[in-house]
Design a protein around this motif. Structure first.
Motif, PDB file in Angstrom:
ATOM      1  N   ARG A 102       0.806  -1.206   0.000  1.00 26.45           N
ATOM      2  CA  ARG A 102       0.000   0.000   0.000  1.00 26.45           C
ATOM      3  C   ARG A 102       0.847   1.267   0.000  1.00 26.45           C
ATOM      4  O   ARG A 102       0.472   2.271  -0.603  1.00 26.45           O
ATOM      5  N   PHE A 103       1.997   1.228   0.699  1.00 35.31           N
ATOM      6  CA  PHE A 103       2.819   2.426   0.796  1.00 35.31           C
ATOM      7  C   PHE A 103       3.982   2.409  -0.191  1.00 35.31           C
ATOM      8  O   PHE A 103       4.943   3.148  -0.037  1.00 35.31           O
ATOM      9  N   ARG A 135      -8.267   3.995  14.945  1.00 32.11           N
ATOM     10  CA  ARG A 135      -9.462   4.711  14.474  1.00 32.11           C
ATOM     11  C   ARG A 135      -9.189   6.199  14.378  1.00 32.11           C
ATOM     12  O   ARG A 135      -9.907   6.930  13.693  1.00 32.11           O
ATOM     13  N   ILE A 136      -8.167   6.635  15.109  1.00 34.33           N
ATOM     14  CA  ILE A 136      -7.807   8.050  15.075  1.00 34.33           C
ATOM     15  C   ILE A 136      -6.309   8.143  14.793  1.00 34.33           C
ATOM     16  O   ILE A 136      -5.518   7.446  15.433  1.00 34.33           O
ATOM     17  N   ILE A 137      -5.931   8.987  13.848  1.00 35.97           N
ATOM     18  CA  ILE A 137      -4.512   9.125  13.515  1.00 35.97           C
ATOM     19  C   ILE A 137      -4.071  10.564  13.723  1.00 35.97           C
ATOM     20  O   ILE A 137      -4.729  11.508  13.259  1.00 35.97           O
ATOM     21  N   PHE A 138      -2.961  10.707  14.440  1.00 36.73           N
ATOM     22  CA  PHE A 138      -2.366  12.029  14.636  1.00 36.73           C
ATOM     23  C   PHE A 138      -1.163  12.161  13.714  1.00 36.73           C
ATOM     24  O   PHE A 138      -0.283  11.293  13.708  1.00 36.73           O
ATOM     25  N   LEU A 139      -1.137  13.221  12.953  1.00 40.79           N
ATOM     26  CA  LEU A 139      -0.019  13.459  12.041  1.00 40.79           C
ATOM     27  C   LEU A 139       0.548  14.841  12.342  1.00 40.79           C
ATOM     28  O   LEU A 139      -0.118  15.850  12.108  1.00 40.79           O
ATOM     29  N   ASP A 140       1.763  14.863  12.872  1.00 42.78           N
ATOM     30  CA  ASP A 140       2.369  16.155  13.190  1.00 42.78           C
ATOM     31  C   ASP A 140       3.241  16.592  12.019  1.00 42.78           C
ATOM     32  O   ASP A 140       4.297  15.994  11.781  1.00 42.78           O
ATOM     33  N   GLU A 141       2.799  17.602  11.318  1.00 43.38           N
ATOM     34  CA  GLU A 141       3.492  18.113  10.137  1.00 43.38           C
ATOM     35  C   GLU A 141       3.929  16.979   9.200  1.00 43.38           C
ATOM     36  O   GLU A 141       5.121  16.760   8.976  1.00 43.38           O
ATOM     37  N   PRO A 142       2.929  16.276   8.633  1.00 40.60           N
ATOM     38  CA  PRO A 142       3.259  15.068   7.868  1.00 40.60           C
ATOM     39  C   PRO A 142       4.064  15.316   6.593  1.00 40.60           C
ATOM     40  O   PRO A 142       4.691  14.398   6.090  1.00 40.60           O
ATOM     41  N   THR A 143       4.061  16.536   6.079  1.00 42.89           N
ATOM     42  CA  THR A 143       4.760  16.742   4.804  1.00 42.89           C
ATOM     43  C   THR A 143       5.887  17.755   4.901  1.00 42.89           C
ATOM     44  O   THR A 143       6.470  18.123   3.883  1.00 42.89           O
ATOM     45  N   THR A 150       1.781  12.489  -2.767  1.00 47.50           N
ATOM     46  CA  THR A 150       1.555  11.087  -2.410  1.00 47.50           C
ATOM     47  C   THR A 150       0.994  10.990  -0.998  1.00 47.50           C
ATOM     48  O   THR A 150       0.044  10.253  -0.736  1.00 47.50           O
ATOM     49  N   MET A 151       1.588  11.765  -0.080  1.00 48.61           N
ATOM     50  CA  MET A 151       1.128  11.745   1.309  1.00 48.61           C
ATOM     51  C   MET A 151      -0.329  12.210   1.389  1.00 48.61           C
ATOM     52  O   MET A 151      -1.131  11.628   2.123  1.00 48.61           O
ATOM     53  N   TRP A 152      -0.677  13.231   0.614  1.00 49.31           N
ATOM     54  CA  TRP A 152      -2.064  13.714   0.611  1.00 49.31           C
ATOM     55  C   TRP A 152      -3.016  12.618   0.133  1.00 49.31           C
ATOM     56  O   TRP A 152      -4.094  12.440   0.695  1.00 49.31           O
ATOM     57  N   GLU A 153      -2.588  11.896  -0.918  1.00 53.27           N
ATOM     58  CA  GLU A 153      -3.445  10.818  -1.436  1.00 53.27           C
ATOM     59  C   GLU A 153      -3.665   9.762  -0.367  1.00 53.27           C
ATOM     60  O   GLU A 153      -4.781   9.271  -0.180  1.00 53.27           O
ATOM     61  N   ILE A 154      -2.577   9.417   0.340  1.00 53.83           N
ATOM     62  CA  ILE A 154      -2.685   8.399   1.392  1.00 53.83           C
ATOM     63  C   ILE A 154      -3.653   8.860   2.480  1.00 53.83           C
ATOM     64  O   ILE A 154      -4.509   8.107   2.941  1.00 53.83           O
ATOM     65  N   ILE A 155      -3.556  10.144   2.851  1.00 57.95           N
ATOM     66  CA  ILE A 155      -4.433  10.675   3.896  1.00 57.95           C
ATOM     67  C   ILE A 155      -5.900  10.617   3.446  1.00 57.95           C
ATOM     68  O   ILE A 155      -6.789  10.234   4.200  1.00 57.95           O
ATOM     69  N   ARG A 156      -6.138  10.946   2.168  1.00 54.16           N
ATOM     70  CA  ARG A 156      -7.514  10.878   1.659  1.00 54.16           C
ATOM     71  C   ARG A 156      -8.041   9.450   1.648  1.00 54.16           C
ATOM     72  O   ARG A 156      -9.203   9.203   1.942  1.00 54.16           O
ATOM     73  N   GLU A 157      -7.152   8.510   1.305  1.00 49.81           N
ATOM     74  CA  GLU A 157      -7.551   7.099   1.308  1.00 49.81           C
ATOM     75  C   GLU A 157      -7.972   6.667   2.707  1.00 49.81           C
ATOM     76  O   GLU A 157      -8.978   5.982   2.873  1.00 49.81           O
ATOM     77  N   LEU A 158      -7.177   7.071   3.696  1.00 45.19           N
ATOM     78  CA  LEU A 158      -7.488   6.709   5.080  1.00 45.19           C
ATOM     79  C   LEU A 158      -8.844   7.254   5.478  1.00 45.19           C
ATOM     80  O   LEU A 158      -9.639   6.592   6.132  1.00 45.19           O
ATOM     81  N   TYR A 216       1.479  24.647   6.374  1.00 43.32           N
ATOM     82  CA  TYR A 216       1.174  24.940   4.967  1.00 43.32           C
ATOM     83  C   TYR A 216      -0.312  25.163   4.804  1.00 43.32           C
ATOM     84  O   TYR A 216      -1.120  24.282   5.083  1.00 43.32           O
ATOM     85  N   LEU A 217      -0.648  26.350   4.309  1.00 36.22           N
ATOM     86  CA  LEU A 217      -2.059  26.677   4.154  1.00 36.22           C
ATOM     87  C   LEU A 217      -2.709  25.838   3.072  1.00 36.22           C
ATOM     88  O   LEU A 217      -3.836  25.391   3.208  1.00 36.22           O
ATOM     89  N   ASP A 218      -1.969  25.576   1.989  1.00 36.37           N
ATOM     90  CA  ASP A 218      -2.574  24.794   0.910  1.00 36.37           C
ATOM     91  C   ASP A 218      -2.864  23.374   1.380  1.00 36.37           C
ATOM     92  O   ASP A 218      -3.820  22.750   0.936  1.00 36.37           O
ATOM     93  N   GLU A 219      -2.050  22.893   2.312  1.00 35.20           N
ATOM     94  CA  GLU A 219      -2.277  21.541   2.816  1.00 35.20           C
ATOM     95  C   GLU A 219      -3.582  21.473   3.608  1.00 35.20           C
ATOM     96  O   GLU A 219      -4.393  20.562   3.417  1.00 35.20           O
ATOM     97  N   ALA A 220      -3.784  22.454   4.473  1.00 31.01           N
ATOM     98  CA  ALA A 220      -5.025  22.518   5.244  1.00 31.01           C
ATOM     99  C   ALA A 220      -6.210  22.670   4.295  1.00 31.01           C
ATOM    100  O   ALA A 220      -7.239  21.998   4.430  1.00 31.01           O
ATOM    101  N   ASP A 221      -6.026  23.540   3.309  1.00 31.00           N
ATOM    102  CA  ASP A 221      -7.055  23.803   2.310  1.00 31.00           C
ATOM    103  C   ASP A 221      -7.421  22.516   1.580  1.00 31.00           C
ATOM    104  O   ASP A 221      -8.581  22.192   1.358  1.00 31.00           O
ATOM    105  N   GLU A 222      -6.383  21.767   1.221  1.00 29.62           N
ATOM    106  CA  GLU A 222      -6.520  20.549   0.423  1.00 29.62           C
ATOM    107  C   GLU A 222      -7.210  19.424   1.190  1.00 29.62           C
ATOM    108  O   GLU A 222      -8.032  18.699   0.648  1.00 29.62           O
ATOM    109  N   LEU A 223      -6.866  19.274   2.476  1.00 32.77           N
ATOM    110  CA  LEU A 223      -7.256  18.065   3.194  1.00 32.77           C
ATOM    111  C   LEU A 223      -8.362  18.260   4.222  1.00 32.77           C
ATOM    112  O   LEU A 223      -9.165  17.360   4.445  1.00 32.77           O
ATOM    113  N   ALA A 224      -8.387  19.417   4.867  1.00 33.27           N
ATOM    114  CA  ALA A 224      -9.151  19.497   6.108  1.00 33.27           C
ATOM    115  C   ALA A 224     -10.632  19.789   5.902  1.00 33.27           C
ATOM    116  O   ALA A 224     -11.015  20.560   5.041  1.00 33.27           O
TER     117      ALA A 224
END
Lengths: 264, 316
Positions: B125-126, B158-166, B176-184, B197-205
């Protein structure tokens, strides 16, 4: 599954990890044999002639000083395990592996126990090598099977105590350099301020007080008696009880250091 | 399991290091199956928050429930429900990728068969199959992060903490990391991440909390946050300068561009204000060729809220 079984299983997993890592990094094992071997050569061939003169009827290059020295070198080998253990533990700290383990549902003592047991096994292997080198150099023990077994039993207990003292040093040191320096107190200072290399009687009175009553001397004297037949006296009691007390103190210190709140 | 349950509930979370106040009363709720991004500059308390919520660090005060368990009273139950990937990868470099994962399966007591199955699945998977037998020390930054995250997933949290994953990753590894997060997320996992990163928050959150000097200074969806600061406007395009002139008379305070035949009208971008604007154009019978709504981007919002940069404020 009981929590005792789980903590046993987690410790075994951590121990296995230590072996995998040791095989990847054979230089660590190599140096933990090389350092005491060099000290053996240094003390016997370089300094031995002068030191042997101080022993009753000692002669240059004779077995008498080697028989005195080798048990001390064995204790030094066990003590130097502190350095390896502190460095291994500190690696887990600086590589953030401990941060991961602390947020996982695993028993809190498993990591430290794995490191401590790994140290005992690595130390015993190193000691077998050192005894082999000693025999080649002319070491002539008069120990039977029972004495050898008792000697290795004592050394296993002693190196467990050393490891439990070294684990918290590795946990609290911020850098590998710091862990190394702290562990040298155990690895070098205590063996030299003991009866490992020379008789305490030849030291100044004020120093004798420390040297005679510190646990390394009791361990060395017990080992010397078991292997070469010198008088053990009460030393075996102090050797065993001292090791047990140090191991327990180290274990408590290690538990505290593992669960300690980072100060940022 | 109902998806509208709360995975992470935090009330008045406080933490100081000595006399330095790091978290000054944080409240937040993260519904199950959603992504919450904690956004803030360096030193704002993001990592401290993650460390507390993931049982690594003790809090000074407040109340936290993770997956329904009290953080202080039931840390073991919390640990069993979460996976944590810290800011710096926590892999054993002297073990191979596969050995790192097997170590985790053993520590989660998965049993040899299930352990091997899980390891193979995560390597696949990874995208670490080719590197499985190589020492983690030889991995690139992106590979280490992927291995790190894979290790956090061994216990099926069931809960994942990611501290500055990228942080520190190249753009491709980031994607790739964003795709993995979306899959989860697709699997119903709740994700709590921190980012600068603002775009990261924008993209995922789904929801963003803006943390500044230990306080949540704003919270909401990306759109809600953007609406909170002025500087948005509507740009109207006209067919000729006559229409442009009439429109300029209608909307006081607007800016006209004779060459482009456009008029820029300040607006908060809400549907209500757009409707008012269109109604007024209708009343005056002014035909509009084209209309675009321009909202301030997240950078503007971030800087306006945290005051990190004085010269990047969006609009008047």
């Amino acid at each position: 599954m009981s929590s005792l079984y789980l903590s046993f299983s987690d410790s075994a997993t951590m121990l296995q990890r230590n072996f995998q890592r040791a095989l990847r990094n054979p230089f660590v094992i190599f140096s933990s044999i090389l350092t005491p071997a060099l000290m053996l050569v240094l003390f016997f061939y370089v300094l031995g002639g002068s030191i042997a003169g101080g022993l009753n009827g000692g002669e240059k290059g004779g077995t008498e000083y080697l028989n005195y020295l080798l048990p001390g070198i064995i204790v030094l080998t066990a003590a130097l395990g502190a350095e390896v253990t502190a460095l291994n533990v500190n690696y887990d700290r600086t590589e953030n592996i401990i941060n991961r383990f602390r947020t996982m549902p695993i028993s809190r003592g498993a990591l430290s126990t794995g490191h401590a047991l790994a140290n005992v096994i690595q130390t015993l292997i190193s000691i077998v090598c050192i005894v082999g080198i000693g025999l080649l150099m002319g070491f002539r023990p008069n120990a039977g099977l029972v004495e050898w077994l008792a000697a290795f039993g004592l050394l296993a207990l002693f190196s467990l105590a050393i490891a439990w003292l070294a684990v918290p040093l590795g946990l609290i040191a911020r850098t590998p350099g710091g862990a190394n320096s702290l562990s040298l107190i155990i690895g070098f200072l205590l063996p030299f301020f003991s009866s490992a290399f020379v008789k305490p009687d030849t030291m100044p009175d004020w120093l004798q007080v420390f040297v005679k009553y510190q646990p390394f001397t009791a361990v060395t004297e017990t080992l010397r008696g078991l292997l070469t037949g010198t008088a053990i006296g009460d030393n075996w009691i102090y050797a065993i009880s001292g090791s047990v007390v140090l191991a327990i103190l180290g274990y408590i210190f290690a538990r505290w250091a593992y669960n300690r709140q980072p100060s940022r | 399991m109902a998806t509208n349950q709360t995975a992470i509930a935090v009330r008045n979370l406080r933490k100081s290091y000595g006399s330095q106040l790091v978290l000054d009363g944080i409240d937040l709720d993260v519904p199950e199956g959603s992504v919450y991004a904690l956004l803030g500059p360096n030193g704002s308390g993001k990592t401290t928050t993650v460390q507390i919520l993931s049982t690594y660090l003790a809090m000074d005060g407040g109340e936290v429930r993770i997956a329904g368990h009290d953080l202080v009273k039931e840390p073991a139950a919390v640990r069993a429900a979460i996976g944590v990937t810290g800011q710096f990868s926590a892999v054993d470099s002297l073990l191979t990728g596969e050995e790192n994962l097997r170590l985790m399966t053993k520590l989660y007591h998965l049993g040899p068969q299930e352990g091997r199955r899980k390891t193979a699945e995560l390597l696949e998977r990874f995208d670490l199959v080719d590197a499985a037998k190589k020492l983690a020390a030889t991995y690139s930054g992106g590979m280490k992060r992927r291995l790190d995250l894979a290790m956090s997933l061994v216990g099926t949290p069931r809960i994942i903490f990611l501290d500055e994953p990228t942080t520190g990753l190249d753009p491709r590894s980031r994607k790739t990391m964003w795709e993995i997060i979306r899959e989860l997320l697709g699997e119903g996992v709740t994700i709590f991440l921190t980012t600068q990163y603002l775009d990261e928050a924008d993209e995922l959150a789904d929801k963003i909390g803006v943390l500044d000097q230990g306080k949540l200074v704003a919270e909401g969806t990306v759109t809600e946050l953007k609406r909170r600061i002025p500087g948005g406007h509507v740009r109207l395009q006209f067919a000729d300068s006559g229409l442009l002139s009439s429109a300029a008379l209608t909307f006081q305070g607007s800016i006209r561009d004779e060459e482009a035949l456009t008029l820029t009208v300040p607006s908060d971008g809400s549907v209500r204000s757009l409707r008012t604007l269109l109604d007024r154009l209708d009343n005056e019978a002014i035909a509009v060729e084209n209309l675009t709504v321009q909202m301030p981007n997240l950078d503007d919002v971030f800087f306006a809220l945290t005051g990190t940069s004085k010269n990047l404020k969006g609009g008047e």
